[in-house]
Write an enzyme that holds these catalytic residues in place. Structure first.
Site, short mmCIF file in Angstrom:
data_model
loop_
_atom_site.label_atom_id
_atom_site.label_comp_id
_atom_site.label_asym_id
_atom_site.label_seq_id
_atom_site.Cartn_x
_atom_site.Cartn_y
_atom_site.Cartn_z
N SER A 44 39.35 43.99 41.87
CA SER A 44 40.40 45.27 42.15
C SER A 44 41.19 45.78 41.28
CB SER A 44 41.66 44.20 43.39
OG SER A 44 40.87 43.69 43.90
N VAL A 45 41.38 47.03 41.31
CA VAL A 45 42.09 47.76 41.32
C VAL A 45 43.45 48.80 41.47
CG1 VAL A 45 41.97 50.18 39.63
CG2 VAL A 45 39.85 48.93 40.50
N LEU A 83 44.30 50.79 43.36
CA LEU A 83 43.94 51.96 44.53
C LEU A 83 42.52 51.57 45.29
CD1 LEU A 83 43.93 53.09 41.52
CD2 LEU A 83 45.46 53.81 43.08
N GLY A 84 41.80 50.65 44.87
CA GLY A 84 40.98 49.92 46.01
C GLY A 84 39.89 48.03 45.22
N ASP A 94 25.17 49.44 37.92
CA ASP A 94 25.97 49.46 39.21
C ASP A 94 26.44 50.95 39.42
OD1 ASP A 94 26.34 48.03 41.09
OD2 ASP A 94 28.27 47.89 41.00
N GLY A 127 35.87 46.73 44.05
CA GLY A 127 34.89 47.10 44.20
C GLY A 127 34.22 45.67 43.81
N GLY A 128 33.15 45.93 43.27
CA GLY A 128 32.65 44.94 42.90
C GLY A 128 32.65 43.88 41.65
N PHE A 129 33.13 44.31 40.51
CA PHE A 129 33.91 43.38 39.72
C PHE A 129 35.36 43.18 39.72
CE2 PHE A 129 30.55 46.75 38.06
CZ PHE A 129 29.15 45.95 37.57
N LYS A 158 42.71 47.56 36.32
CA LYS A 158 41.61 46.83 36.67
C LYS A 158 41.64 44.75 36.57
CE LYS A 158 36.90 47.64 37.31
NZ LYS A 158 36.56 48.06 39.03
#
Length: 291
Positions: free
Chosen positions: A28-29, A21-22, A138, A24-26, A42
């Site tokens: 992948s989702v 899905l995307g 964040d 992020g800084g933390f 996540k």
């Protein structure tokens, strides 16, 4: 109660982590399905805590419930793997709707102003109301998720403690929503790359109208309301954190309970933006009230 999943189960429900899905800084989702329920999984990157500390932090995050916060359903902690399972948000992240990169229909002013209020309510709960006070460090459009009806929910709260992040500024996100552009946009002329610097300049020259997103005629027709929203952003971005409004005060301003008409945008200037980061770096100890 949070559900503890095996890594095998989450790999299976996401079809081998194939439906991304995307990023992020933390981490992948990935989209997954647990029975008939869609979920977002996540897979954390950079989590340096041991299992005991991770479980304690997850328990804290899982105990927090608010209509404007993305709900944590469960987790996985096996060997070095750290995963979190969240409710699925069908419209995805806010950045997909304000940066015009995904051919989505532009959001009208009513929707944008409602999203801003939703974000403020979620942050207010985290900063001032919940039993475990959490400073979301964040905040950015990628961490604001939207449901079918464009109701907004804040995601990734609490993860800064797991990943060691220390950035936040609600006023920056507010400006991105009303201007329809990124905080740092290298496609712009050199003098316009940094949105907050541009905001300072337009405020000094009394030309805030120039920053309104021109993709939508509806935004222009509500220009007075949009300009008031920009003034609220400036208030949130003051140099002196003591003078910034609390999130509960921001909500009162958004709901019309207090006026920001009298705010002198020439004497209250936003902080200098740092192009090397998403937003202005602040000390975590200063983030429990304002933003």
């Amino acid at each position: 109660m949070l559900t503890r999943f095996s890594f095998e189960k989450l790999s299976e429900c996401t079809e081998g982590f194939s439906k991304k899905l995307g990023d992020g800084g933390f981490g992948s989702v990935f989209q997954g399905e647990l029975g008939e329920e869609k979920v977002a999984v996540k897979r954390l990157e950079g989590a340096r805590q041991g299992k005991k500390e991770f479980l304690a932090e997850v328990e804290t995050i899982g105990s927090i419930e608010h209509i404007n916060l993305v709900r944590l359903i469960g987790f996985c902690a096996e060997k070095s793997e750290r995963l979190l399972v969240y409710e699925y948000m069908s419209r995805g992240s806010l950045d997909r709707w304000i940066y015009y990169r995904h051919n989505n229909a532009p959001l009208d002013w009513c929707t944008r102003s409602r999203i801003i209020l939703d974000i403020a309510k979620g942050l207010c709960y985290l900063h001032e109301e919940c039993r475990h006070i959490i400073a979301h460090l964040d905040i950015k459009p990628q961490n604001i998720l939207l449901d079918d009806n464009f109701n907004a929910k804040v995601a990734d709260f609490g993860l800064c403690k797991l990943i060691n992040r220390d950035q936040s500024n609600f006023g920056v996100v507010l400006m991105e929503i009303v201007s329809g552009r990124k905080n740092i946009d290298n496609s712009q002329p050199e003098e316009d790359v940094q949105l907050i610097n541009l905001l300072r300049e337009k405020a000094q020259n009394n030309h805030l109208i120039d920053l309104i997103d021109r993709h939508v005629e509806d935004m222009v027709s509500h220009q007075e309301e949009v300009i008031q929203m920009m003034k609220l952003a400036i208030w949130c971005l003051q140099h002196d954190s003591i003078l910034r409004p609390s999130m509960s005060t921001v909500i009162k301003a958004l709901e019309g309970a207090i006026s920001i008409e009298t705010l002198d945008t020439n004497s209250v200037m936003p902080v200098q933006d740092n192009p090397s980061t998403y937003s202005v770096t602040s000390q975590a100890s200063m983030l429990s009230g304002p933003r």
